[in-house]
Enzyme design. Structure first.
Site, PDB file in Angstrom:
ATOM      1  N   TYR A 121     -12.190  -1.356 -99.975  1.00 32.21           N
ATOM      2  CA  TYR A 121     -12.376  -2.313-101.072  1.00 32.21           C
ATOM      3  C   TYR A 121     -13.667  -1.970-101.793  1.00 32.21           C
ATOM      4  CZ  TYR A 121     -13.165  -6.857-103.393  1.00 32.21           C
ATOM      5  OH  TYR A 121     -13.388  -7.868-104.307  1.00 32.21           O
ATOM      6  N   ASP A 173     -19.427   4.179-101.276  1.00 33.01           N
ATOM      7  CA  ASP A 173     -19.621   2.744-101.470  1.00 33.01           C
ATOM      8  C   ASP A 173     -20.283   2.211-100.207  1.00 33.01           C
ATOM      9  OD1 ASP A 173     -19.539   0.036-101.645  1.00 33.01           O
ATOM     10  OD2 ASP A 173     -17.508  -0.072-102.457  1.00 33.01           O
ATOM     11  N   LYS A 209     -24.945  -6.322-101.095  1.00 29.01           N
ATOM     12  CA  LYS A 209     -25.107  -7.107 -99.869  1.00 29.01           C
ATOM     13  C   LYS A 209     -26.548  -7.076 -99.314  1.00 29.01           C
ATOM     14  CE  LYS A 209     -20.287  -7.751 -99.238  1.00 29.01           C
ATOM     15  NZ  LYS A 209     -19.159  -6.868 -99.456  1.00 29.01           N
TER      16      LYS A 209
HETATM   17  C1  LIG Z   1     -18.413  -6.653-100.841  1.00 34.11           C
HETATM   18  C2  LIG Z   1     -18.052  -5.300-101.263  1.00 34.11           C
HETATM   19  C3  LIG Z   1     -17.969  -4.935-102.616  1.00 34.11           C
HETATM   20  C4  LIG Z   1     -18.040  -5.933-103.726  1.00 34.11           C
HETATM   21  O1  LIG Z   1     -19.269  -6.563-103.807  1.00 34.11           O
HETATM   22  P1  LIG Z   1     -19.355  -7.982-104.563  1.00 34.11           P
HETATM   23  O2  LIG Z   1     -20.803  -8.262-104.589  1.00 34.11           O
HETATM   24  O3  LIG Z   1     -18.537  -8.935-103.739  1.00 34.11           O
HETATM   25  O4  LIG Z   1     -18.749  -7.789-105.911  1.00 34.11           O
HETATM   26  C5  LIG Z   1     -17.789  -3.599-102.926  1.00 34.11           C
HETATM   27  N1  LIG Z   1     -17.658  -2.673-101.962  1.00 34.11           N
HETATM   28  C6  LIG Z   1     -17.712  -2.983-100.656  1.00 34.11           C
HETATM   29  C7  LIG Z   1     -17.603  -1.912 -99.636  1.00 34.11           C
HETATM   30  C8  LIG Z   1     -17.879  -4.314-100.261  1.00 34.11           C
HETATM   31  O5  LIG Z   1     -17.871  -4.618 -98.969  1.00 34.11           O
END
Ligand SMILES: *Cc1c(COP(=O)(O)O)cnc(C)c1O
Length: 446
Positions: free
Chosen positions: A162, A257, A285
């Site tokens: 994701y 990511d 995060k």
């Molecule tokens: C949480 C997450 C996102 C999206 O971040 P948001 O701040 O919720 O938009 C993107 N990539 C990864 C791997 C994530 O865990």
């Protein structure tokens, strides 16, 4: 009207109590009147685990307290950001000190340079970085930059990873999607979705084949170097290396990511952990310390293609917000200071994983625990879980029962099988024992 009723109920109750006299059902009904599904992010609705979402009042250290004053040990940590638990004093102090000067200016501040330097120092592949407000925004911007830099349109992502909900990246199962079993989302143009190719995670042969077919049209491969959005799935040895080699061979960019893994599995993120060098990195995060902050960065020659230097446009009214930046700096500085921190998180997390494995085995349940550092997932399947299909073999009904039983015991789990449990430095020394005791009670009711 529920709203009026709750107001009256509140008045008639003890005025000194900060908690609501309403049940979560009532609070949820009220929220549903004005917020779609009662929540501002779908998994929070707890549909996958058949529960009414608990409304949270406050958090401190390892604990959160709901609107009825019930205490839980928090294994969600706001989905990853809270590596020190709730309200760590140094972060709280930094945010409050920043607020004394003003909350936003829409002009550069010295603190942004400080945070950018901290990020670059710990991630050698990141030579320049731009701050944004969410992981979605960061991943979307990295994709645009990769397309702009390569003058190619196609991207490759992995099934079960994701990267936020930008159109180009919402084409296959991901965090909420894996849960809801939707093929994508309404509203994502087919023409755009067609530009994204989905490959199974941990499958270097399929990736090689995709590159053999269309490698010269690929702008970028985007990957969670340790997947956390189909539950925890570590990369098999050689998988990320193959992605890196194929990208170099075909002139595509490799995007890590690291929204979850950045500063979570170590100061250098997953790339430091595995000794790899992506072209671009997406962060979020933990770097925001619990405030809305994310970033994307990487090779200088690529980052200099961004406006105002280059032709790739990207902007944000609240980008580099002073409060969020203050929280980010305070968080990273404390991560630097506490030398044994990652070892302690790893130790607690491994005890949790081993304990849960043991309990599930004793109970005769199909189970498989995946873990990297402070990230772990208890899958209700024999396993092994190494990609989205193998994760999908989990008994999600059993997970729902487990979730509800643990909630009753006072343990706050992710409300979906396909998410990650996080231990935080806010955990007390006996916290894992308490969780395992409660887990034993919870499993006894299944
Ligand atoms: C949480 C997450 C996102 C999206 O971040 P948001 O701040 O919720 O938009 C993107 N990539 C990864 C791997 C994530 O865990």
């Amino acid at each position: 009207m529920p709203h009026t009723k709750s107001r009256q109920a509140q008045k008639s109750k003890d005025k000194t109590s900060p908690y609501s006299p309403c049940s979560h059902e009532e609070l949820y009904q009220e929220a549903c009147q004005v917020i779609p599904g009662g929540v501002n992010s779908p998994v929070r609705a707890c549909q996958a685990v058949g529960a009414v979402p608990r409304f949270v009042k406050r958090g401190l250290g390892s604990r959160i307290y709901d609107e009825n004053g019930v205490e839980y040990i928090d294994l969600v940590c706001s989905w990853g950001p809270l590596i020190f638990g709730h309200r760590p004093p140094s972060v709280a102090k930094a945010v409050s000190a920043a607020l004394d000067f003003g909350s936003t200016f829409g002009a550069p501040t010295i603190a942004e340079t400080t945070l950018a330097k901290l990020i670059c120092r710990h991630m050698p592949s990141v030579e320049m970085v731009r701050l944004v407000s969410s992981g979605t925004e960061a991943a979307m911007s990295a994709i645009r930059l990769a397309r702009g830099a390569t003058n190619r349109d196609r991207i490759i992502k992995f099934n079960g990873c994701y990267h936020g909900h930008a159109d180009s990246l919402l084409v296959a199962a991901g965090s909420g999607l894996a849960t809801f079993s939707l093929p994508g989302s309404l509203g994502v143009p087919k023409a755009l979705a067609n530009l994204t190719i989905t490959c199974p995670y941990n499958d270097p042969e399929s990736l090689t084949e995709i590159f053999r077919q269309i490698g010269h049209e690929v702008a970028a491969v985007i990957v969670e170097p340790i997947a956390g959005n189909m539950g925890v799935v570590p990369p098999k040895p050689g998988f990320l290396e193959t992605a890196q080699n194929l990208c170099r061979e075909y002139g595509a960019l490799l995007i890590f990511d690291e929204v979850i893994t950045g500063f979570r599995v170590g100061l250098g993120g997953a790339q430091g952990f595995y000794g790899l060098k992506p072209d671009l990195t997406v962060l979020g995060k933990v770097i925001g310390g619990g405030l809305p902050l994310a970033a994307f960065g990487g090779r200088r020659d690529l980052m200099e293609l961004l406006a105002p230097l280059g032709g790739v446009y990207q902007a944000g009214t609240l980008s580099g917000n002073p409060l969020a930046v203050a929280a980010g700096i305070a968080t990273i500085e404390r991560l630097e200071e506490e030398k044994g921190l990652y070892g302690r998180l790893d130790f607690m997390s491994s005890r949790l994983a081993e304990g849960l494995t043991e309990l599930a085995k004793t109970k005769g349940l199909p189970s498989c625990v995946n873990r990297v550092g402070s990230m772990s997932t208890l899958f209700f399947t024999e396993g092994p879980v190494y990609d989205f299909d193998s994760a999908s073999r989990s008994d999600t009904w059993l997970y729902g029962a487990w979730y509800r039983a643990m909630l009753k015991e006072g343990v706050w789990l992710p409300p979906s099988q396909f998410e990650t449990m996080f231990v935080s430095a806010g955990f007390l020394f006996d916290e894992i024992d308490i969780i395992l005791d409660r887990a034993e009670n919870a499993l006894a009711t299944l």
